[in-house]
Design an enzyme around this catalytic site. Structure first.
Site, PDB file in Angstrom:
ATOM      1  N   THR A  31       2.431   4.688  -7.554  1.00  0.00           N
ATOM      2  CA  THR A  31       1.956   6.084  -7.568  1.00  0.00           C
ATOM      3  C   THR A  31       2.859   6.995  -6.748  1.00  0.00           C
ATOM      4  O   THR A  31       3.506   6.526  -5.791  1.00  0.00           O
ATOM      5  CB  THR A  31       0.516   6.129  -6.993  1.00  0.00           C
ATOM      6  OG1 THR A  31       0.174   7.473  -6.676  1.00  0.00           O
ATOM      7  CG2 THR A  31       0.398   5.334  -5.699  1.00  0.00           C
ATOM      8  N   ASP A  32       2.858   8.283  -7.087  1.00  0.00           N
ATOM      9  CA  ASP A  32       3.629   9.243  -6.279  1.00  0.00           C
ATOM     10  C   ASP A  32       3.044   9.392  -4.874  1.00  0.00           C
ATOM     11  O   ASP A  32       3.694   9.939  -3.984  1.00  0.00           O
ATOM     12  CB  ASP A  32       3.700  10.621  -6.979  1.00  0.00           C
ATOM     13  CG  ASP A  32       2.338  11.285  -7.182  1.00  0.00           C
ATOM     14  OD1 ASP A  32       1.302  10.678  -6.874  1.00  0.00           O
ATOM     15  OD2 ASP A  32       2.323  12.449  -7.651  1.00  0.00           O
ATOM     16  N   GLU A  33       1.810   8.904  -4.680  1.00  0.00           N
ATOM     17  CA  GLU A  33       1.165   9.078  -3.365  1.00  0.00           C
ATOM     18  C   GLU A  33       1.846   8.274  -2.270  1.00  0.00           C
ATOM     19  O   GLU A  33       1.624   8.526  -1.084  1.00  0.00           O
ATOM     20  CB  GLU A  33      -0.326   8.736  -3.457  1.00  0.00           C
ATOM     21  CG  GLU A  33      -1.020   9.610  -4.477  1.00  0.00           C
ATOM     22  CD  GLU A  33      -2.538   9.603  -4.416  1.00  0.00           C
ATOM     23  OE1 GLU A  33      -3.105   9.367  -3.341  1.00  0.00           O
ATOM     24  OE2 GLU A  33      -3.150   9.834  -5.472  1.00  0.00           O
ATOM     25  N   TYR A  49      -5.511   4.102   0.589  1.00  0.00           N
ATOM     26  CA  TYR A  49      -5.110   3.787  -0.793  1.00  0.00           C
ATOM     27  C   TYR A  49      -3.592   3.843  -0.936  1.00  0.00           C
ATOM     28  O   TYR A  49      -2.958   2.890  -1.395  1.00  0.00           O
ATOM     29  CB  TYR A  49      -5.767   4.770  -1.781  1.00  0.00           C
ATOM     30  CG  TYR A  49      -5.078   4.807  -3.137  1.00  0.00           C
ATOM     31  CD1 TYR A  49      -5.115   3.708  -3.991  1.00  0.00           C
ATOM     32  CD2 TYR A  49      -4.368   5.946  -3.551  1.00  0.00           C
ATOM     33  CE1 TYR A  49      -4.461   3.738  -5.223  1.00  0.00           C
ATOM     34  CE2 TYR A  49      -3.718   5.988  -4.779  1.00  0.00           C
ATOM     35  CZ  TYR A  49      -3.765   4.871  -5.613  1.00  0.00           C
ATOM     36  OH  TYR A  49      -3.107   4.897  -6.822  1.00  0.00           O
ATOM     37  N   LYS A  60      -0.755   0.845  -1.692  1.00  0.00           N
ATOM     38  CA  LYS A  60       0.182   0.863  -2.827  1.00  0.00           C
ATOM     39  C   LYS A  60       1.625   0.778  -2.317  1.00  0.00           C
ATOM     40  O   LYS A  60       2.459   0.072  -2.899  1.00  0.00           O
ATOM     41  CB  LYS A  60      -0.003   2.131  -3.662  1.00  0.00           C
ATOM     42  CG  LYS A  60      -1.331   2.244  -4.392  1.00  0.00           C
ATOM     43  CD  LYS A  60      -1.569   1.176  -5.439  1.00  0.00           C
ATOM     44  CE  LYS A  60      -0.661   1.310  -6.638  1.00  0.00           C
ATOM     45  NZ  LYS A  60      -1.056   0.348  -7.724  1.00  0.00           N
TER      46      LYS A  60
END
Ligand code: NAD
Ligand code: TYD
Length: 334
Positions: A124-126, A148, A152
């Site tokens: 994810t870009d997060e 979260y 990741k």
């Protein structure tokens, strides 16, 4: 090609399986999914009887189950299975650490043992954290904010270490916020649409000015398909929709589409550690493979609204708790 897809009963995984089976008549897919609260067999009801589709209800943390699916000798793994909701990770990070980090490790070990030809890790870009200016490139440092995003990021690094150390053919995609059909109604746009249909207000965190880059899920499926076939080993590919909007703008569009006024906005307490803005530079996947998102944001948003209007029997049991109760019971017996 024989594919093992993990987390295929969730939002993106189910859209991806449908996309792949319809596009490639020779492909077979086994879906390994635990069916947590977010996994829903109804997401794949229309294709569940395809002879080329197989399903195993199992946990990626369980080595024995992973070994059984790997013994069917898939050519590639596309790994979606994860705990995916930031707010839940703030409430309790336990399952995020277990599934997203330890679960990914179990899969990497199995992929190494069975000499898999391709391991597509869906990230994810997060993992980059928040940026006030400019987009993140694949080479930027990881500075995740939520439990979260950290889980990741940890799984990305673990996957990369298996490439470096064991030559495992890993490729990683980092996509921006997806939206589309079959998205669990805890995520922002899905929650907002279903609340408006139910004549409820939309809870808007903080000042409503946090920015996300929205990507239509089928555009992401095409990006993952591309990276699966063409991505270079050991590389990361950002995937973004190029649709950056503050949350309040999304709400305004939804109110407009659904014929509601501003009294349906409820400003609520902000999320702790709430990232201000996500943005990714997608030059790499565009230049290497010519991938680009096909759907315009507004058109895709209208499609999504129509899908939720036409599929109330999908989301109403989820929101009323019936769905959770049913699968919750099975989960408790494990
Ligand atoms: P989702 O929550 O809708 O689905 C997750 C799926 O994984 C569910 O079917 C669930 O049952 C399954 N699962 C969870 N734990 C499992 C376990 N221990 N063993 C086996 N299966 C398990 O998630 P999603 O939105 O479809 O996201 C899929 C992937 O894409 C995730 O890895 C997520 O981090 C990533 N991602 C999502 C977005 C987004 O906007 N939704 C954006 C970027 C990246
Ligand atoms: P979300 O869908 O949870 O995705 P993420 O946090 O992974 O980007 O939230 C998207 C944006 O919407 C985020 O800035 C938080 C905000 N938000 C609200 O304002 N209200 C809500 O009820 C939810 C779930 C999210």
């Amino acid at each position: 090609m024989n594919l093992l897809v993990t987390g295929g009963s969730g939002f993106i995984g189910s859209n991806f399986i449908r996309h792949m089976l319809n596009k490639y008549p020779g492909y077979r897919i086994i879906n390994l999914d635990k069916l947590t609260y977010a996994g829903n067999p109804a997401n794949l009801r229309d294709i569940e009887n395809y002879p080329r589709y197989g399903f195993v209800r199992g946990d990626i943390l369980e080595e024995a189950v992973v070994d059984v699916v790997m013994s069917r000798r898939p050519d590639a793994i596309v790994h979606f299975a994860a705990q995916s909701h930031v707010d839940r990770s703030i409430h309790s990070a336990h399952d995020f650490v277990r599934t997203n980090i330890v679960g990914t490790h179990v899969l990497l070990e199995a992929a190494k043992k069975y000499k898999i030809e391709r391991f597509v890790h869906i990230s994810t870009d997060e993992v980059y954290g928040s940026t006030d200016e400019g987009p993140f490139r694949e080479t930027d440092i990881l500075k995740p904010s939520s439990p979260y995003a950290s889980s990741k990021a940890a799984s990305d690094l673990l996957a990369f270490s298996f490439f470096k150390t064991f030559n495992l053919p890993v490729v990683i995609t980092r996509s921006s916020n997806n939206f589309g059909p079959y998205q669990y109604p805890e995520k922002f746009i899905s929650l907002a649409i279903t609340n408006l249909i139910e004549d409820k207000k939309i809870p808007l965190y903080g000042d409503g000015r946090n920015v996300r880059d929205w990507l239509y899920v089928l555009d992401n499926c095409e990006a993952i398909d591309t990276v699966l076939h063409k991505g270079r080993e050991g590389e990361v590919y950002n995937v973004g929709g190029g649709n950056e909007y503050p949350n309040i703008d999304i709400v305004t569009m939804l109110l407009d589409e659904l014929g509601k006024d501003e009294s349906y906005i409820e400003y609520v307490e902000d999320r702790p550690g709430h990232d201000r803005r996500y943005a990714v530079d997608t030059t790499k996947i565009r230049e290497e493979f010519g991938w680009q998102p096909k759907r315009s944001f507004r058109e895709a948003l209208r499609d999504k609204i129509a899908w939720y209007q036409n599929n109330e029997d999908w989301w109403r049991p989820i929101k009323s708790g019936e769905f959770l109760d049913y699968y919750g019971k099975q989960y408790q017996n494990i």
